[in-house]
Design a protein around this motif. Sequence first.
Motif, mmCIF file in Angstrom:
data_model
loop_
_atom_site.group_PDB
_atom_site.id
_atom_site.type_symbol
_atom_site.label_atom_id
_atom_site.label_comp_id
_atom_site.label_asym_id
_atom_site.label_seq_id
_atom_site.Cartn_x
_atom_site.Cartn_y
_atom_site.Cartn_z
ATOM 1 N N ILE A 126 -16.314 27.055 -21.457
ATOM 2 C CA ILE A 126 -15.836 25.966 -20.620
ATOM 3 C C ILE A 126 -14.345 25.740 -20.842
ATOM 4 C CG2 ILE A 126 -16.011 23.476 -20.213
ATOM 5 C CD1 ILE A 126 -18.977 23.737 -20.894
ATOM 6 N N GLY A 127 -13.609 25.731 -19.751
ATOM 7 C CA GLY A 127 -12.169 25.526 -19.874
ATOM 8 C C GLY A 127 -11.568 24.979 -18.604
ATOM 9 N N CYS A 128 -10.259 24.899 -18.594
ATOM 10 C CA CYS A 128 -9.521 24.418 -17.427
ATOM 11 C C CYS A 128 -8.086 24.908 -17.545
ATOM 12 C CB CYS A 128 -9.553 22.887 -17.374
ATOM 13 S SG CYS A 128 -8.708 22.178 -15.941
ATOM 14 N N GLU A 129 -7.510 25.281 -16.420
ATOM 15 C CA GLU A 129 -6.075 25.576 -16.379
ATOM 16 C C GLU A 129 -5.388 24.319 -15.874
ATOM 17 O OE1 GLU A 129 -2.995 29.093 -15.098
ATOM 18 O OE2 GLU A 129 -4.743 28.765 -13.825
ATOM 19 N N VAL A 130 -4.834 23.560 -16.798
ATOM 20 C CA VAL A 130 -4.267 22.257 -16.456
ATOM 21 C C VAL A 130 -2.835 22.423 -15.963
ATOM 22 C CG1 VAL A 130 -5.733 21.029 -18.088
ATOM 23 C CG2 VAL A 130 -3.475 21.819 -18.829
ATOM 24 N N TYR A 131 -2.394 21.415 -15.211
ATOM 25 C CA TYR A 131 -1.015 21.357 -14.733
ATOM 26 C C TYR A 131 -0.195 20.513 -15.711
ATOM 27 C CZ TYR A 131 -2.823 22.907 -10.166
ATOM 28 O OH TYR A 131 -3.431 23.593 -9.141
ATOM 29 N N MET A 132 0.824 21.120 -16.291
ATOM 30 C CA MET A 132 1.679 20.433 -17.257
ATOM 31 C C MET A 132 2.972 19.958 -16.596
ATOM 32 S SD MET A 132 0.530 20.311 -20.474
ATOM 33 C CE MET A 132 2.049 20.211 -21.420
ATOM 34 N N THR A 133 3.322 18.698 -16.858
ATOM 35 C CA THR A 133 4.629 18.194 -16.471
ATOM 36 C C THR A 133 5.561 18.296 -17.674
ATOM 37 O OG1 THR A 133 5.871 16.272 -15.685
ATOM 38 C CG2 THR A 133 3.925 15.826 -17.032
ATOM 39 N N ARG A 134 6.822 18.498 -17.426
ATOM 40 C CA ARG A 134 7.772 18.606 -18.531
ATOM 41 C C ARG A 134 8.173 17.237 -19.080
ATOM 42 N NH1 ARG A 134 10.217 23.683 -19.349
ATOM 43 N NH2 ARG A 134 9.561 25.248 -17.838
ATOM 44 N N GLY A 135 7.859 16.203 -18.350
ATOM 45 C CA GLY A 135 8.161 14.859 -18.819
ATOM 46 C C GLY A 135 6.888 14.110 -19.145
ATOM 47 N N SER A 136 6.846 12.842 -18.779
ATOM 48 C CA SER A 136 5.657 12.016 -18.986
ATOM 49 C C SER A 136 4.784 12.043 -17.743
ATOM 50 C CB SER A 136 6.075 10.567 -19.281
ATOM 51 O OG SER A 136 4.958 9.697 -19.197
ATOM 52 N N ARG A 137 3.483 12.037 -17.955
ATOM 53 C CA ARG A 137 2.558 12.017 -16.817
ATOM 54 C C ARG A 137 2.666 10.714 -16.029
ATOM 55 N NH1 ARG A 137 -0.417 10.694 -21.340
ATOM 56 N NH2 ARG A 137 -1.984 9.023 -21.139
ATOM 57 N N PHE A 138 3.205 9.680 -16.643
ATOM 58 C CA PHE A 138 3.355 8.392 -15.966
ATOM 59 C C PHE A 138 4.608 8.333 -15.087
ATOM 60 C CE2 PHE A 138 0.968 7.391 -19.875
ATOM 61 C CZ PHE A 138 -0.159 6.818 -19.315
ATOM 62 N N GLU A 139 5.510 9.272 -15.284
ATOM 63 C CA GLU A 139 6.772 9.267 -14.547
ATOM 64 C C GLU A 139 6.538 9.672 -13.092
ATOM 65 O OE1 GLU A 139 11.188 11.421 -14.794
ATOM 66 O OE2 GLU A 139 9.619 11.848 -16.285
ATOM 67 N N LYS A 140 7.034 8.876 -12.178
ATOM 68 C CA LYS A 140 6.882 9.166 -10.762
ATOM 69 C C LYS A 140 8.009 10.082 -10.304
ATOM 70 C CE LYS A 140 3.315 6.488 -10.501
ATOM 71 N NZ LYS A 140 1.954 7.089 -10.403
ATOM 72 N N LYS A 141 7.626 11.235 -9.784
ATOM 73 C CA LYS A 141 8.613 12.196 -9.313
ATOM 74 C C LYS A 141 8.293 12.581 -7.877
ATOM 75 C CE LYS A 141 9.392 14.283 -13.885
ATOM 76 N NZ LYS A 141 9.382 15.539 -14.662
ATOM 77 N N THR A 142 9.321 12.724 -7.075
ATOM 78 C CA THR A 142 9.107 13.128 -5.694
ATOM 79 C C THR A 142 8.888 14.627 -5.585
ATOM 80 O OG1 THR A 142 11.501 13.317 -5.380
ATOM 81 C CG2 THR A 142 10.458 11.216 -4.779
ATOM 82 N N LYS A 143 9.396 15.374 -6.567
ATOM 83 C CA LYS A 143 9.249 16.820 -6.530
ATOM 84 C C LYS A 143 9.417 17.382 -7.930
ATOM 85 C CE LYS A 143 10.911 20.949 -4.109
ATOM 86 N NZ LYS A 143 11.881 21.475 -3.120
ATOM 87 N N GLU A 144 8.523 18.259 -8.326
ATOM 88 C CA GLU A 144 8.665 18.956 -9.600
ATOM 89 C C GLU A 144 7.813 20.214 -9.576
ATOM 90 O OE1 GLU A 144 6.930 17.343 -13.194
ATOM 91 O OE2 GLU A 144 5.591 16.055 -12.025
#
Length: 314
Positions: free
Chosen positions: A64-82
């Motif tokens: 059991i696994g998952c290929e997760v999407y990593m952000t380079r900053g905080s997951r709480f940070e709102k970004k319009t594009k990354e």
Amino acid sequence: MRPFVHLHVHTQYSLFDGLCKIPDMVSRAKELDMPAVAITDHGNMYGVIYLYREAKAQGIKPIIGCEVYMTRGSRFEKKTKERLCHLVLLAKNNQGYHNLIKIVSKGFVDGENNYHKPRVDFDLLEQYHEGLIATTACIEGQVPQDILNHNEQGARRSLERLVSIFGKEDFYLEVQNHGIPEEKTVRTVFKRWSQELGLKLVATNDYHYIDQADAPAQEIKLCISTGSTLDDPSHFRFYNNEFYMKSGDEMADLFSDMPEALDTTLEIADKCNVDISFDDRHLPQFPVPDGETDSSYLRKLCEQALSEKYDPIT
């Protein structure tokens, strides 16, 4: 047949680009004499229980696994594009399975961005890493991306942080060979780093369909996902038709210069032993005040709410 286990797998529950039906995938793994079959869909765990039940029914180990999407900053940070990066996580045991659920769930609840993708950050990995194995993923992984962007120093920093979280024994340098030039660049660096840093290489094929002949059908699915057509010369498509469930012998030919990377797949498969019970009830525990039972406190809350809500007609 060369012993091998696929550890980077996208089923039909990778809704954007996966085509593999789980029963067919498990059957094919058995035909190829593979001792285990994994599931690592993009950002979600929708197909995990289906894979687990089907693998058990066919007498093969589920991973059991998952290929997760990593952000380079905080997951709480709102970004319009990354540009999100990938990371493969595999559950070693039940604690790892529960932690993976938490990481993926919080990725959706806390980290979903404007592009409707769940985002995971380093803080989540540090909090819920117990019982998990991690690999650097495909060339969309953070470490490979830094390498390809000629930022080897940044890649080393990201690598060191991941190793500090998962430990050398549960973190692996993932190598792929679909005939993409960028993959060769990453393999060359990873082979050197493996010797320098004492990290093991693991070979994967990142398959999205079972047979090579399924590639055109998967291309159609990509058109559906992107609102395009096959007639559009710029429609999104994979690099080639090599993203299928290859045999151990085919993988051995692709990685003849690093056979140890195939052996590592068996090592990881042996480490992964999640046992899910479907006979027990797992109801959440809610604390109640001293002197109360679950039933008495529930009754008190209901009576209190009733008196607040009820407005008799006079």
